[in-house]
Design an enzyme around this catalytic site. Structure first.
Site, PDB file in Angstrom:
ATOM      1  CG  PHE A 143      -1.703   5.639   3.005  1.00 39.25           C
ATOM      2  CD1 PHE A 143      -2.516   4.520   3.180  1.00 39.25           C
ATOM      3  CD2 PHE A 143      -1.966   6.488   1.951  1.00 39.25           C
ATOM      4  CE1 PHE A 143      -3.568   4.267   2.305  1.00 39.25           C
ATOM      5  CE2 PHE A 143      -3.019   6.245   1.073  1.00 39.25           C
ATOM      6  CZ  PHE A 143      -3.824   5.131   1.256  1.00 39.25           C
TER       7      PHE A 143
ATOM      8  CD  GLU B  84      -2.725  -5.726  -6.332  1.00 40.60           C
ATOM      9  OE1 GLU B  84      -2.738  -4.798  -7.158  1.00 40.60           O
ATOM     10  OE2 GLU B  84      -3.714  -6.068  -5.667  1.00 40.60           O
ATOM     11  CG  ASP B  85      -1.617  -1.596  -5.998  1.00 44.20           C
ATOM     12  OD1 ASP B  85      -1.846  -2.716  -5.485  1.00 44.20           O
ATOM     13  OD2 ASP B  85      -2.407  -0.631  -5.877  1.00 44.20           O
TER      14      ASP B  85
ATOM     15  NE  ARG C  42      -6.730   5.093  -8.623  1.00 48.13           N
ATOM     16  CZ  ARG C  42      -6.766   4.065  -7.767  1.00 48.13           C
ATOM     17  NH1 ARG C  42      -5.663   3.406  -7.476  1.00 48.13           N
ATOM     18  NH2 ARG C  42      -7.898   3.712  -7.179  1.00 48.13           N
TER      19      ARG C  42
ATOM     20  CG  ASP D 254      -1.296  -3.283   3.899  1.00 51.45           C
ATOM     21  OD1 ASP D 254      -0.298  -3.089   4.593  1.00 51.45           O
ATOM     22  OD2 ASP D 254      -2.419  -2.808   4.195  1.00 51.45           O
TER      23      ASP D 254
HETATM   24  P1  IMP Z   1      -4.002  -6.243   1.431  1.00 50.30           P
HETATM   25  O1  IMP Z   1      -5.183  -7.089   1.076  1.00 50.30           O
HETATM   26  O2  IMP Z   1      -4.033  -5.785   2.850  1.00 50.30           O
HETATM   27  O3  IMP Z   1      -2.663  -6.847   1.057  1.00 50.30           O
HETATM   28  O4  IMP Z   1      -4.209  -4.847   0.729  1.00 50.30           O
HETATM   29  C1  IMP Z   1      -3.979  -4.543  -0.523  1.00 50.30           C
HETATM   30  C2  IMP Z   1      -4.769  -3.329  -0.943  1.00 50.30           C
HETATM   31  O5  IMP Z   1      -4.819  -2.287   0.068  1.00 50.30           O
HETATM   32  C3  IMP Z   1      -4.073  -2.716  -2.118  1.00 50.30           C
HETATM   33  O6  IMP Z   1      -4.513  -3.295  -3.325  1.00 50.30           O
HETATM   34  C4  IMP Z   1      -4.397  -1.243  -1.986  1.00 50.30           C
HETATM   35  O7  IMP Z   1      -5.591  -0.973  -2.682  1.00 50.30           O
HETATM   36  C5  IMP Z   1      -4.619  -1.000  -0.523  1.00 50.30           C
HETATM   37  N1  IMP Z   1      -3.455  -0.337   0.124  1.00 50.30           N
HETATM   38  C6  IMP Z   1      -2.706  -0.853   1.119  1.00 50.30           C
HETATM   39  N2  IMP Z   1      -1.736   0.003   1.495  1.00 50.30           N
HETATM   40  C7  IMP Z   1      -1.874   1.087   0.709  1.00 50.30           C
HETATM   41  C8  IMP Z   1      -1.145   2.341   0.622  1.00 50.30           C
HETATM   42  O8  IMP Z   1      -0.167   2.610   1.336  1.00 50.30           O
HETATM   43  N3  IMP Z   1      -1.565   3.226  -0.322  1.00 50.30           N
HETATM   44  C9  IMP Z   1      -2.623   2.961  -1.148  1.00 50.30           C
HETATM   45  N4  IMP Z   1      -3.336   1.809  -1.093  1.00 50.30           N
HETATM   46  C10 IMP Z   1      -2.958   0.877  -0.173  1.00 50.30           C
HETATM   47 MG    MG Z   2      -5.263  -2.205  -5.197  1.00 48.81          MG
END
Ligand code: IMP
Ligand code: MG
Length: 172
Positions: free
Chosen positions: A149, A96-97, A162, A100
């Site tokens: 971000f 996963e990238d 991207r 958050d």
């Molecule tokens: P989570 O469910 O809050 O952990 O969010 C994960 C998703 O939020 C990731 O898969 C990203 O698509 C998006 N996301 C959260 N922070 C960033 C960021 O800084 N840049 C780009 N996408 C983000």
């Molecule tokens: Mg994502």
């Protein structure tokens, strides 16, 4: 927006860190085959570079989910593109990238665990630790970053940016 991007990690720093992760993963999997699941779209760049650096034999899979983080405490995902492979009894690595709040990965992990893999590990390129709302066990972390971000190397702003070769950030 993209004209204001500042560099957080250069292409060289990213590749060096991914090489280290690949060494850790190879050590842990010890030549056992792993189903490597790239979570689209963000992790595409990371997943390609990581798996190319791994010696562990893999089956490469992609999955696309959308999350509704924040709308409820449990977090919900809908699967836009599911795996081709049956992972029952397999060793699985989610690639996963970013983590958050943790809602997306928690829901994805639970979904995949319900398919009864032999083991499930998670690699993320970037961890925004201070933003976590739910705990998720992460096995491999590329970079722990502050609450900024990020864009580039798979990360997007409204689907743009991207393909920047570095991880940049936008001041918030
Ligand atoms: P989570 O469910 O809050 O952990 O969010 C994960 C998703 O939020 C990731 O898969 C990203 O698509 C998006 N996301 C959260 N922070 C960033 C960021 O800084 N840049 C780009 N996408 C983000
Ligand atoms: Mg994502």
């Amino acid at each position: 927006m993209l004209e204001d991007v500042k560099i957080m990690y250069t292409e060289e720093e990213i590749q060096k860190r991914i090489q280290e992760l690949a060494i850790d993963i190879d050590r842990d999997f010890d030549s056992k085959e792993v189903v490597a699941i790239c979570v689209l779209k963000g992790a595409a760049y990371f997943a390609v570079d990581l798996t190319k650096k791994m010696q562990t034999p893999i089956v490469f899979e992609v999955m696309q989910v959308s999350s509704y983080a924040g709308t409820e405490t449990t977090g919900t995902i809908s699967i836009k593109k599911d795996l081709d492979a049956d992972i029952a009894g397999k060793d699985v690595l989610i690639i996963e990238d970013i983590i958050d709040t943790g809602y997306t990965l928690r829901a994805l992990r639970e979904d995949l665990l319900s398919r009864k893999p032999n083991s499930l590990k998670i690699a993320v390129l970037v961890d925004k630790k201070e933003r976590r709302k739910v705990e998720v066990p992460i096995d491999y972390v590329g970079f722990e970053i502050p609450n900024k971000f990020v864009v580039g190397y798979g990360f997007d702003v409204d689907e743009r940016g991207r393909n920047l070769p570095y991880i940049g950030y936008i001041e918030n």
